[in-house]
Scaffold this motif. Structure first.
Motif, PDB file in Angstrom:
ATOM      1  N   GLY A 139       0.802  -1.221   0.000  1.00  0.00           N
ATOM      2  CA  GLY A 139       0.000   0.000   0.000  1.00  0.00           C
ATOM      3  C   GLY A 139       0.834   1.270   0.000  1.00  0.00           C
ATOM      4  N   GLY A 140       2.171   1.138   0.088  1.00  0.00           N
ATOM      5  CA  GLY A 140       3.045   2.303   0.112  1.00  0.00           C
ATOM      6  C   GLY A 140       3.070   3.033  -1.223  1.00  0.00           C
ATOM      7  N   ASP A 141       3.156   4.360  -1.156  1.00  0.00           N
ATOM      8  CA  ASP A 141       3.209   5.184  -2.359  1.00  0.00           C
ATOM      9  C   ASP A 141       4.615   5.189  -2.947  1.00  0.00           C
ATOM     10  N   LEU A 142       4.681   5.244  -4.279  1.00  0.00           N
ATOM     11  CA  LEU A 142       5.948   5.247  -5.003  1.00  0.00           C
ATOM     12  C   LEU A 142       5.964   6.405  -5.991  1.00  0.00           C
ATOM     13  N   ALA A 143       7.089   7.090  -6.101  1.00  0.00           N
ATOM     14  CA  ALA A 143       7.290   8.129  -7.114  1.00  0.00           C
ATOM     15  C   ALA A 143       8.124   7.507  -8.223  1.00  0.00           C
ATOM     16  N   LEU A 144       7.521   7.289  -9.384  1.00  0.00           N
ATOM     17  CA  LEU A 144       8.151   6.595 -10.503  1.00  0.00           C
ATOM     18  C   LEU A 144       8.668   7.599 -11.522  1.00  0.00           C
ATOM     19  N   VAL A 145       9.818   7.277 -12.144  1.00  0.00           N
ATOM     20  CA  VAL A 145      10.426   8.159 -13.138  1.00  0.00           C
ATOM     21  C   VAL A 145      10.249   7.599 -14.544  1.00  0.00           C
ATOM     22  N   CYS A 146      10.657   6.345 -14.726  1.00  0.00           N
ATOM     23  CA  CYS A 146      10.592   5.723 -16.039  1.00  0.00           C
ATOM     24  C   CYS A 146      10.660   4.209 -15.868  1.00  0.00           C
TER      25      CYS A 146
END
Length: 185
Positions: A139-146
């Motif tokens: 359930g943790g949030d992730l900041a994705l780049v590519c």
């Protein structure tokens, strides 16, 4: 126009310039053009930015190559950058001397939201053989780049690079995109 109006325009222009410069320097900022490098040793060409990816060829020492952009990946000889070649394949930056400026980071410069569907290992490269560098709870949030195609995990070969200034990759098999999926690196 009075001094106050001119000062306001100059302030807005300066702010826009600083924002543009910061975005261009940030991980995830897309390379605007191609760059050139020269190999300093014979180097293996990989299908993904990790030494655990399949070896798809070699480039001899002293060869001039086209570089598109860079990502963080597992460190090779103390260098954690990996260059995307003009062919779409990858080589470690450890054995490349830049001719002119170094390539910018891959991606669009935007972050894309994701959420871990299970407790998730964050790895130094897009392969389960790469070192675990941290973890994210279910359930943790992730900041994705590519994303890149790397080792298949439960049939899904995609891996996401996380935003930040270090090598951090997660298997897309265990990530739900919140909105738009990130582009390929």
């Amino acid at each position: 126009m009075g001094r106050r109006g001119v000062r306001g325009i100059v302030t807005v222009a300066a702010t826009a310039l600083v924002s543009t410069v910061l975005l261009a320097a940030a991980p995830g900022a897309q390379a605007a053009t191609t760059y050139t490098g020269r190999t300093t040793a014979t180097v293996n060409v990989r299908s993904a930015p990790t030494t655990f990816a399949s070896d798809v060829g070699t480039i001899g020492a002293g060869t001039t190559i086209t570089l598109r952009c860079k990502v963080f990946g597992p460190s090779v000889g103390g260098n954690s950058y990996w260059y995307k070649l003009g062919t779409g394949r990858w080589i470690t930056a450890r054995y490349v001397s830049n001719v002119g400026s170094a390539p910018g980071f891959c991606g669009t410069g935007s972050e894309y939201a994701g959420r871990a569907t299970v407790a998730l290992n964050v790895r130094s490269g897009p392969n389960t053989a790469n070192a675990v560098v941290s973890s994210v709870p279910a359930g943790g949030d992730l900041a994705l780049v590519c994303k890149v195609d790397g080792q298949a995990v439960d049939g899904n070969p995609r891996w996401y690079q996380l935003s930040g200034d270090s090598a951090a990759w997660v298997a897309a098999r265990y990530v739900t995109n919140v909105g738009t999926a990130p582009p390929y690196c």
